[in-house]
Design a protein around this motif. Structure first.
Motif, PDB file in Angstrom:
ATOM      1  N   TYR A 273       0.829  -1.205   0.000  1.00 22.67           N
ATOM      2  CA  TYR A 273       0.000   0.000   0.000  1.00 22.67           C
ATOM      3  C   TYR A 273       0.867   1.260   0.000  1.00 22.67           C
ATOM      4  O   TYR A 273       0.598   2.219  -0.729  1.00 22.67           O
ATOM      5  CB  TYR A 273      -0.919  -0.010   1.216  1.00 22.67           C
ATOM      6  CG  TYR A 273      -1.598   1.318   1.471  1.00 22.67           C
ATOM      7  CD1 TYR A 273      -2.656   1.744   0.680  1.00 22.67           C
ATOM      8  CD2 TYR A 273      -1.157   2.161   2.498  1.00 22.67           C
ATOM      9  CE1 TYR A 273      -3.260   2.966   0.898  1.00 22.67           C
ATOM     10  CE2 TYR A 273      -1.764   3.388   2.719  1.00 22.67           C
ATOM     11  CZ  TYR A 273      -2.810   3.784   1.921  1.00 22.67           C
ATOM     12  OH  TYR A 273      -3.399   5.005   2.130  1.00 22.67           O
ATOM     13  N   LEU A 274       1.919   1.261   0.828  1.00 27.55           N
ATOM     14  CA  LEU A 274       2.780   2.433   0.921  1.00 27.55           C
ATOM     15  C   LEU A 274       3.517   2.707  -0.387  1.00 27.55           C
ATOM     16  O   LEU A 274       3.724   3.862  -0.770  1.00 27.55           O
ATOM     17  CB  LEU A 274       3.786   2.243   2.056  1.00 27.55           C
ATOM     18  CG  LEU A 274       3.239   2.324   3.484  1.00 27.55           C
ATOM     19  CD1 LEU A 274       4.298   1.886   4.482  1.00 27.55           C
ATOM     20  CD2 LEU A 274       2.768   3.734   3.801  1.00 27.55           C
ATOM     21  N   GLU A 275       3.940   1.665  -1.074  1.00 24.01           N
ATOM     22  CA  GLU A 275       4.749   1.817  -2.278  1.00 24.01           C
ATOM     23  C   GLU A 275       3.933   1.849  -3.565  1.00 24.01           C
ATOM     24  O   GLU A 275       4.505   1.991  -4.656  1.00 24.01           O
ATOM     25  CB  GLU A 275       5.771   0.687  -2.356  1.00 24.01           C
ATOM     26  CG  GLU A 275       6.786   0.709  -1.208  1.00 24.01           C
ATOM     27  CD  GLU A 275       7.700  -0.490  -1.211  1.00 24.01           C
ATOM     28  OE1 GLU A 275       7.355  -1.492  -1.889  1.00 24.01           O
ATOM     29  OE2 GLU A 275       8.750  -0.440  -0.545  1.00 24.01           O
ATOM     30  N   LYS A 276       2.617   1.733  -3.444  1.00 22.48           N
ATOM     31  CA  LYS A 276       1.760   1.738  -4.630  1.00 22.48           C
ATOM     32  C   LYS A 276       1.904   3.045  -5.410  1.00 22.48           C
ATOM     33  O   LYS A 276       1.901   4.126  -4.817  1.00 22.48           O
ATOM     34  CB  LYS A 276       0.304   1.527  -4.212  1.00 22.48           C
ATOM     35  CG  LYS A 276      -0.657   1.402  -5.381  1.00 22.48           C
ATOM     36  CD  LYS A 276      -2.071   1.183  -4.888  1.00 22.48           C
ATOM     37  CE  LYS A 276      -3.058   1.062  -6.039  1.00 22.48           C
ATOM     38  NZ  LYS A 276      -4.451   0.878  -5.551  1.00 22.48           N
ATOM     39  N   ASN A 277       2.053   2.937  -6.717  1.00 20.48           N
ATOM     40  CA  ASN A 277       2.158   4.064  -7.657  1.00 20.48           C
ATOM     41  C   ASN A 277       3.502   4.794  -7.609  1.00 20.48           C
ATOM     42  O   ASN A 277       3.726   5.695  -8.419  1.00 20.48           O
ATOM     43  CB  ASN A 277       1.032   5.091  -7.449  1.00 20.48           C
ATOM     44  CG  ASN A 277      -0.338   4.552  -7.822  1.00 20.48           C
ATOM     45  OD1 ASN A 277      -0.452   3.736  -8.739  1.00 20.48           O
ATOM     46  ND2 ASN A 277      -1.360   4.982  -7.121  1.00 20.48           N
ATOM     47  N   LEU A 278       4.386   4.434  -6.689  1.00 17.32           N
ATOM     48  CA  LEU A 278       5.694   5.080  -6.685  1.00 17.32           C
ATOM     49  C   LEU A 278       6.494   4.701  -7.926  1.00 17.32           C
ATOM     50  O   LEU A 278       7.321   5.483  -8.414  1.00 17.32           O
ATOM     51  CB  LEU A 278       6.482   4.696  -5.430  1.00 17.32           C
ATOM     52  CG  LEU A 278       5.956   5.235  -4.093  1.00 17.32           C
ATOM     53  CD1 LEU A 278       6.911   4.868  -2.968  1.00 17.32           C
ATOM     54  CD2 LEU A 278       5.755   6.746  -4.154  1.00 17.32           C
ATOM     55  N   GLY A 279       6.249   3.509  -8.449  1.00 20.13           N
ATOM     56  CA  GLY A 279       6.937   3.082  -9.660  1.00 20.13           C
ATOM     57  C   GLY A 279       6.616   3.975 -10.853  1.00 20.13           C
ATOM     58  O   GLY A 279       7.467   4.175 -11.730  1.00 20.13           O
ATOM     59  N   PHE A 280       5.396   4.516 -10.890  1.00 23.03           N
ATOM     60  CA  PHE A 280       5.036   5.414 -11.988  1.00 23.03           C
ATOM     61  C   PHE A 280       5.856   6.691 -11.924  1.00 23.03           C
ATOM     62  O   PHE A 280       6.291   7.205 -12.961  1.00 23.03           O
ATOM     63  CB  PHE A 280       3.545   5.742 -11.927  1.00 23.03           C
ATOM     64  CG  PHE A 280       3.066   6.591 -13.065  1.00 23.03           C
ATOM     65  CD1 PHE A 280       2.815   6.030 -14.306  1.00 23.03           C
ATOM     66  CD2 PHE A 280       2.881   7.950 -12.907  1.00 23.03           C
ATOM     67  CE1 PHE A 280       2.375   6.816 -15.368  1.00 23.03           C
ATOM     68  CE2 PHE A 280       2.451   8.750 -13.950  1.00 23.03           C
ATOM     69  CZ  PHE A 280       2.201   8.178 -15.192  1.00 23.03           C
ATOM     70  N   LEU A 281       6.088   7.202 -10.709  1.00 28.41           N
ATOM     71  CA  LEU A 281       6.929   8.391 -10.568  1.00 28.41           C
ATOM     72  C   LEU A 281       8.342   8.110 -11.067  1.00 28.41           C
ATOM     73  O   LEU A 281       8.949   8.947 -11.747  1.00 28.41           O
ATOM     74  CB  LEU A 281       6.975   8.834  -9.108  1.00 28.41           C
ATOM     75  CG  LEU A 281       5.665   9.329  -8.482  1.00 28.41           C
ATOM     76  CD1 LEU A 281       5.894   9.702  -7.022  1.00 28.41           C
ATOM     77  CD2 LEU A 281       5.116  10.516  -9.249  1.00 28.41           C
ATOM     78  N   ALA A 282       8.863   6.941 -10.722  1.00 26.13           N
ATOM     79  CA  ALA A 282      10.209   6.587 -11.170  1.00 26.13           C
ATOM     80  C   ALA A 282      10.265   6.464 -12.688  1.00 26.13           C
ATOM     81  O   ALA A 282      11.242   6.892 -13.324  1.00 26.13           O
ATOM     82  CB  ALA A 282      10.644   5.275 -10.515  1.00 26.13           C
ATOM     83  N   THR A 283       9.214   5.898 -13.282  1.00 26.98           N
ATOM     84  CA  THR A 283       9.188   5.734 -14.741  1.00 26.98           C
ATOM     85  C   THR A 283       9.153   7.080 -15.449  1.00 26.98           C
ATOM     86  O   THR A 283       9.899   7.311 -16.405  1.00 26.98           O
ATOM     87  CB  THR A 283       7.961   4.898 -15.150  1.00 26.98           C
ATOM     88  OG1 THR A 283       8.036   3.614 -14.531  1.00 26.98           O
ATOM     89  CG2 THR A 283       7.902   4.726 -16.659  1.00 26.98           C
ATOM     90  N   VAL A 284       8.289   7.975 -14.970  1.00 31.18           N
ATOM     91  CA  VAL A 284       8.208   9.305 -15.587  1.00 31.18           C
ATOM     92  C   VAL A 284       9.513  10.068 -15.375  1.00 31.18           C
ATOM     93  O   VAL A 284      10.007  10.756 -16.278  1.00 31.18           O
ATOM     94  CB  VAL A 284       7.019  10.092 -15.007  1.00 31.18           C
ATOM     95  CG1 VAL A 284       7.026  11.537 -15.503  1.00 31.18           C
ATOM     96  CG2 VAL A 284       5.707   9.429 -15.400  1.00 31.18           C
ATOM     97  N   GLY A 285      10.091   9.941 -14.185  1.00 37.01           N
ATOM     98  CA  GLY A 285      11.334  10.643 -13.906  1.00 37.01           C
ATOM     99  C   GLY A 285      12.479  10.204 -14.788  1.00 37.01           C
ATOM    100  O   GLY A 285      13.328  11.021 -15.184  1.00 37.01           O
TER     101      GLY A 285
END
Length: 236
Positions: A132-144
């Motif tokens: 739950y805490l890490e959900k969607n953080l991967g999208f930020l890394a991908t865009v970055g």
């Protein structure tokens, strides 16, 4: 001199405003710009949502720890936490207490087996909270990481078209060249605008998530030790 002034006056003036650069761009460059803009909006929604939820979870963790170490009985605390949906430390505590009560209701005879089940329940609860805490953080890394390159693709495509049009028209006047190149470079600018906040937010949010996961793991170890002592006392 008068002839040069006449040529300059006759040359079309490019609209270098943001809207002008967008509407004058090629369809591929427009698609890149719109995609990056949508990614940037989604990144900011994730950033705001995570910032609010992390702040709320930290407050809940602090509240729960104060109550847990206040000397209140585990049974009373379990009844309080089970009545309302909880996350973070509360969720880990409730999951372990459910297994504890279930094992006692079934009169589990093996101390080792019961301790192993409690440890597995704690691990599963921590994994669920971590997800739950890490959900969607991967999208930020991908865009970055990918945002600048996507913008660069739009820039390269736009410059190719610009030079193709310039070659076809045989007109190298600055007013003719500046517009298409500015349109192409605008795609890279949007890529950077999307990528820079995403990278900064990802580093900050992933660090915050890691700290909270560490608190969950630390609490699980302490609570497992407490339950282990009670199991030993009851097995004597």
């Amino acid at each position: 001199m008068e002839a040069m002034d006449a040529v300059g006056a006759a040359a079309p003036h490019a609209d270098l405003s943001i809207w002008g650069l967008f509407w004058a761009a090629d369809i591929v460059v427009k698609s890149v710009m719109l995609g990056l803009l949508a990614a940037s909006i989604w990144c900011w929604s994730i950033i705001v949502d995570k910032s609010i939820s992390y702040r709320r979870m930290k407050a809940e963790m602090n509240r729960f720890e104060r109550t847990f170490w206040s000397g209140q009985s585990l049974e009373e605390l379990y009844q309080q936490q089970a009545e309302k949906p909880s996350g973070g430390l509360g969720a880990v505590f409730v999951a372990a207490m459910k297994e504890w009560k279930r094992s006692h209701e079934q009169n589990a005879a093996s101390f080792v087996g019961m301790q192993q089940r409690l440890d597995k329940v704690l691990d599963v609860a921590i994994a669920r909270e971590s997800e739950y805490l890490e959900k969607n953080l991967g999208f930020l890394a991908t865009v970055g990481s990918a945002g600048p390159f996507i913008g660069l693709f739009g820039t390269v495509w736009g410059i190719m078209n610009a030079f193709t049009n310039i070659a076809a028209s045989s007109d190298t006047n600055l007013a003719v060249v500046a517009g298409p190149i500015a349109e192409a470079l605008f795609a890279t600018a949007i890529g950077l605008v999307a990528a820079i906040p995403a990278v900064i937010a990802y580093n900050k949010l992933s660090s915050d998530a890691g700290k909270m996961i560490g608190r969950l793991e630390g609490f699980a170890d302490e609570f497992s030790t407490i339950l282990s002592r009670q199991l030993e006392a009851r097995s004597r």
